[in-house]
Design an enzyme around this catalytic site. Sequence first.
Site, short mmCIF file in Angstrom:
data_model
loop_
_atom_site.label_atom_id
_atom_site.label_comp_id
_atom_site.label_asym_id
_atom_site.label_seq_id
_atom_site.Cartn_x
_atom_site.Cartn_y
_atom_site.Cartn_z
N GLY A 30 14.10 7.33 -3.42
CA GLY A 30 15.09 6.36 -3.84
C GLY A 30 15.61 6.63 -5.24
O GLY A 30 15.15 7.53 -5.94
N SER A 31 16.58 5.81 -5.67
CA SER A 31 17.27 6.07 -6.93
C SER A 31 16.36 5.91 -8.14
O SER A 31 16.43 6.71 -9.09
CB SER A 31 18.47 5.13 -7.06
OG SER A 31 18.07 3.77 -6.99
N THR A 32 15.49 4.91 -8.13
CA THR A 32 14.59 4.73 -9.27
C THR A 32 13.54 5.85 -9.30
O THR A 32 13.18 6.36 -10.37
CB THR A 32 13.89 3.36 -9.21
OG1 THR A 32 14.89 2.34 -9.06
CG2 THR A 32 13.11 3.09 -10.49
N ASP A 35 6.41 4.42 -6.36
CA ASP A 35 7.57 4.25 -5.48
C ASP A 35 8.33 3.00 -5.90
O ASP A 35 7.83 2.17 -6.66
CB ASP A 35 7.10 4.13 -4.03
CG ASP A 35 8.18 4.49 -3.02
OD1 ASP A 35 9.34 4.73 -3.44
OD2 ASP A 35 7.88 4.53 -1.81
N GLY A 36 9.54 2.87 -5.39
CA GLY A 36 10.36 1.70 -5.67
C GLY A 36 10.27 0.68 -4.55
O GLY A 36 9.40 0.74 -3.69
N GLY A 65 12.46 0.87 2.67
CA GLY A 65 13.04 1.62 3.77
C GLY A 65 14.54 1.66 3.79
O GLY A 65 15.14 2.18 4.74
N GLY A 66 15.17 1.15 2.72
CA GLY A 66 16.63 1.24 2.66
C GLY A 66 17.11 2.67 2.70
O GLY A 66 18.19 2.96 3.21
N GLU A 96 6.41 6.82 3.32
CA GLU A 96 6.04 6.03 2.15
C GLU A 96 4.81 5.18 2.44
O GLU A 96 3.90 5.07 1.61
CB GLU A 96 7.21 5.14 1.74
CG GLU A 96 8.38 5.90 1.15
CD GLU A 96 9.61 5.05 0.94
OE1 GLU A 96 10.54 5.51 0.25
OE2 GLU A 96 9.67 3.93 1.49
#
Length: 221
Positions: A29-31, A81-82, A95-96, A103
């Site tokens: 993810g982005s973060t 993780d984000g 899960g987006g 994960e």
Amino acid sequence: MSQDEQKALVAREALKHVVEDAVVGVGSGSTVNHFIDALAAIKGRIEGAVAASEASAERLKKHGVRVFDLNAVDELPVYVDGADEITEHLHMVKGGGGALTREKIAAAVAKKFVCICDASKLVGVLGRFPLPVEVIPMARSHVGRELRKLGAHPQLRENYKTDNGNLILDCHGLTILDPPALEAELNNIAGVVTNGIFARRPADVLLLATPQGVQARPRKL
């Protein structure tokens, strides 16, 4: 401070939880992309990383971080993780980005799960973000019918396959009052690989980025 700057700040803060001379678990993810970029600066102090998605693995490799298969690792001291949503109890919807199964496996193996996100992800009750459910392709219709019985409005994620070759049904309209119970119930539907509720194995600590800085919030027992 912009949202992207907050993500970069909380990613750097997560480096304090990385165990030296060990393998670190990395989500997606982005973060997490910011975390991978920050991790590159200390790559000489870690053995390598286990990645929860192909995209994260590629980003790690581009930074020269050694990527291990989880099966080749005896232990995972920390997993970072984000989240798409997270509560004060550190129950999450994830899960987006579609990597929920890998994960969840990495989180299950890790001794410590550190969640990094910005303040917009903190909610009172899970369910505003559509809940992803990873499904074996031949079970799509069956799972969809079972999800509707539970009050969900599942939508097939168009033109998408997970790294595992499966489909994702995004479930709208759920108010998740008992995350551990619903997580278990959904996983018992034949054809479901897993769902995006992370409550039976929640985060151990939340690093929450705010305009004022990063707050560290341990899980409430």
